[in-house]
Scaffold this motif. Sequence first.
Motif, short mmCIF file in Angstrom:
data_model
loop_
_atom_site.label_atom_id
_atom_site.label_comp_id
_atom_site.label_asym_id
_atom_site.label_seq_id
_atom_site.Cartn_x
_atom_site.Cartn_y
_atom_site.Cartn_z
N GLY A 106 91.39 28.43 -20.12
CA GLY A 106 91.46 29.29 -18.95
C GLY A 106 90.65 30.96 -19.26
N GLN A 107 90.05 30.69 -17.94
CA GLN A 107 88.03 31.60 -18.13
C GLN A 107 88.50 32.41 -16.84
N TYR A 108 88.74 33.82 -16.89
CA TYR A 108 88.48 34.69 -15.80
C TYR A 108 87.26 36.02 -15.38
N ASN A 109 87.08 36.55 -14.78
CA ASN A 109 86.27 37.20 -14.70
C ASN A 109 87.23 38.19 -13.43
N LYS A 110 85.75 39.85 -13.71
CA LYS A 110 86.47 40.94 -12.70
C LYS A 110 85.90 40.60 -11.21
N ASP A 111 86.16 41.17 -9.90
CA ASP A 111 84.99 41.31 -8.88
C ASP A 111 84.34 42.03 -9.68
N SER A 112 85.07 43.89 -10.13
CA SER A 112 84.33 45.48 -10.91
C SER A 112 83.02 44.87 -11.68
N SER A 113 83.12 44.59 -12.57
CA SER A 113 82.64 43.88 -13.50
C SER A 113 81.00 42.59 -12.70
N ILE A 114 81.60 41.86 -11.47
CA ILE A 114 81.01 41.08 -10.72
C ILE A 114 79.54 41.90 -10.01
N ARG A 115 80.43 43.17 -9.43
CA ARG A 115 79.69 44.27 -8.85
C ARG A 115 78.81 44.76 -9.84
N SER A 116 78.97 45.66 -11.07
CA SER A 116 77.54 46.39 -11.63
C SER A 116 77.09 45.00 -12.14
N PHE A 117 77.36 44.43 -12.03
CA PHE A 117 76.19 43.13 -12.54
C PHE A 117 74.99 43.53 -11.36
N ALA A 118 75.55 42.67 -10.27
CA ALA A 118 74.96 42.19 -8.86
C ALA A 118 74.07 43.71 -9.09
N HIS A 119 75.07 45.22 -8.81
CA HIS A 119 73.66 46.69 -8.58
C HIS A 119 73.02 46.38 -9.42
N SER A 120 73.02 45.93 -10.92
CA SER A 120 72.62 46.36 -11.55
C SER A 120 71.44 45.74 -10.99
N CYS A 121 71.03 44.72 -11.06
CA CYS A 121 70.00 43.52 -11.06
C CYS A 121 69.19 43.75 -9.69
N PHE A 122 69.70 44.46 -8.81
CA PHE A 122 69.40 44.65 -7.17
C PHE A 122 68.63 45.97 -7.57
N LYS A 123 68.91 46.99 -8.58
CA LYS A 123 68.36 48.25 -8.47
C LYS A 123 67.04 47.48 -9.65
N TYR A 124 67.59 47.43 -10.31
CA TYR A 124 66.01 46.61 -11.06
C TYR A 124 65.08 45.86 -10.86
N ALA A 125 65.60 45.25 -9.73
CA ALA A 125 64.52 44.89 -8.87
C ALA A 125 63.67 45.27 -7.48
N LEU A 126 64.52 46.67 -7.71
CA LEU A 126 63.41 47.43 -6.59
C LEU A 126 62.49 48.24 -7.92
N SER A 127 63.43 48.92 -9.27
CA SER A 127 62.56 49.28 -10.42
C SER A 127 60.82 48.71 -10.57
N THR A 128 61.13 47.76 -10.39
CA THR A 128 60.56 46.36 -10.64
C THR A 128 59.77 46.49 -9.92
N LYS A 129 59.93 46.13 -9.04
CA LYS A 129 58.63 45.56 -7.82
C LYS A 129 59.12 43.87 -7.88
#
Length: 406
Positions: free
Chosen positions: A180-203
């Motif tokens: 049985g596995q799980y994940n949380k919306d809040s964690s997935i959201r944080s992951f997404a924001h970090s990724c988008f922010k890092y893509a912008l910051s490194t172009k």
Amino acid sequence: MNKIKMTTPLVEMDGDEMTRILWKMIKDELICPFVDLKTEYYDLGLVEREKTKDKVTFDAANANKKYGVAVKCATITPNKQRVEEYNLTEMWKSPNGTIRAILDGTVFRAPILIDYIKPAVKNWKKPITIARHAYGDVYKSTEYRVPTEGKAELVFTDKDGNESFRQTVYDFECPGVLQGQYNKDSSIRSFAHSCFKYALSTKQDLWFSTKDTISKQYDQTFKLIFQEIYDSEYKTQFEELGIRYFYTLIDDAVARVIRSEGGFIWACKNYDGDVMSDMVSTAFGSLAMMTSVLVSPDGNYEYEAAHGTVTQHYYRYLKGEDTSTNPMATIYAWTGALRKRGELDSLPELCDFADKLEGACIKTLTDGIMTKDLTGLVSEGVAVKAVNSRDFIAAIRERLQAALDA
Ligand code: NAP
Ligand code: MG
């Protein structure tokens, strides 16, 4: 010479063993002679963690949140043997784990490339950065070794005690396995924001991959959350910068990554990121050339090397032997942090210094001066000279000085 000024302090997290030795050399030879360095210093060496009952790690992480940018030296994660070696009262948790939990961040790993160390994949010309969602899934799963015939069900009971979901997973006619596995919306959201922010910051373009065609609720949720956050918060900025967010299936991503020339960020679910980061870093050559940065969803950054404290070299160093430990990834942790500080505080001189220091590192390597770990990776026909860490850093300093004088 006038030293380059800073306004906001960097959070400096010192560490252990051989990397602690390199840390001081890097500061003394490559940073402090040129930059009027302002840091808030936290000693995360194991001795100090023991002395403060690990409070220093929490203080350092909170300082990272306060100031935004930190640079971290590799640290020992205690195991049984370290508890004896350092006479610890407790097996203190991994500092990286503690910092990651406090910042709620995602780790991005990227290799440093030089011309004549060819990646195993011959068309890779630019770094591939892996972003691993380091939370949940199989790493937090509940497993059961099914001993005999019987029914396995997935049941969800809400907080009021209502059973809102029940479905048969499998009617076992023989022994088997169950997970049985799980994940949380809040964690997935944080992951997404970090990724988008890092893509912008490194172009750089951001790729994201899951198996949503097979996993129609679980992986599909990852895909939908990323898309929703992209559309509502990042699309305009991506378009302005001319970079792209690209979603594809994990197997399609693997094929495209191999055929690509690199130069993008590949966001992966936890297990995919675990496996793919080892594959990508090995194909690029050396762990000693792998940089790492932790990015939080609200835009805090912690720069470090991807490797550990290089214990075997430290034991030799303690015996007075000459060591040829590669400081590249640790130097790039400093340049990454100084550049980010420069960007946030509008100090172009500081950003320029970071560029020049990286340039001096690359020039030293392309001049054939390198630590022993790299000599075997160099293409045939290139003349190389293996040096110890001190001479390598001295060679970088010469070239840095020349670049700053020019
Ligand atoms: P490691 O320190 O990364 O070293 C493993 C081996 O990789 C070394 O023995 C060395 O190989 C080679 N290597 C790594 N970095 C190098 C460099 N900069 N220059 C030259 N060679 C390099 O991993 P470990 O030995 O598994 O772990 C040592 C300690 O580091 C442990 O206490 C662990 O908890 C800690 N650690 C910390 C972090 C972190 O703070 N981020 C990450 C990983 C591990 P040769 O001996 O063949 O030369
Ligand atoms: Mg792994």
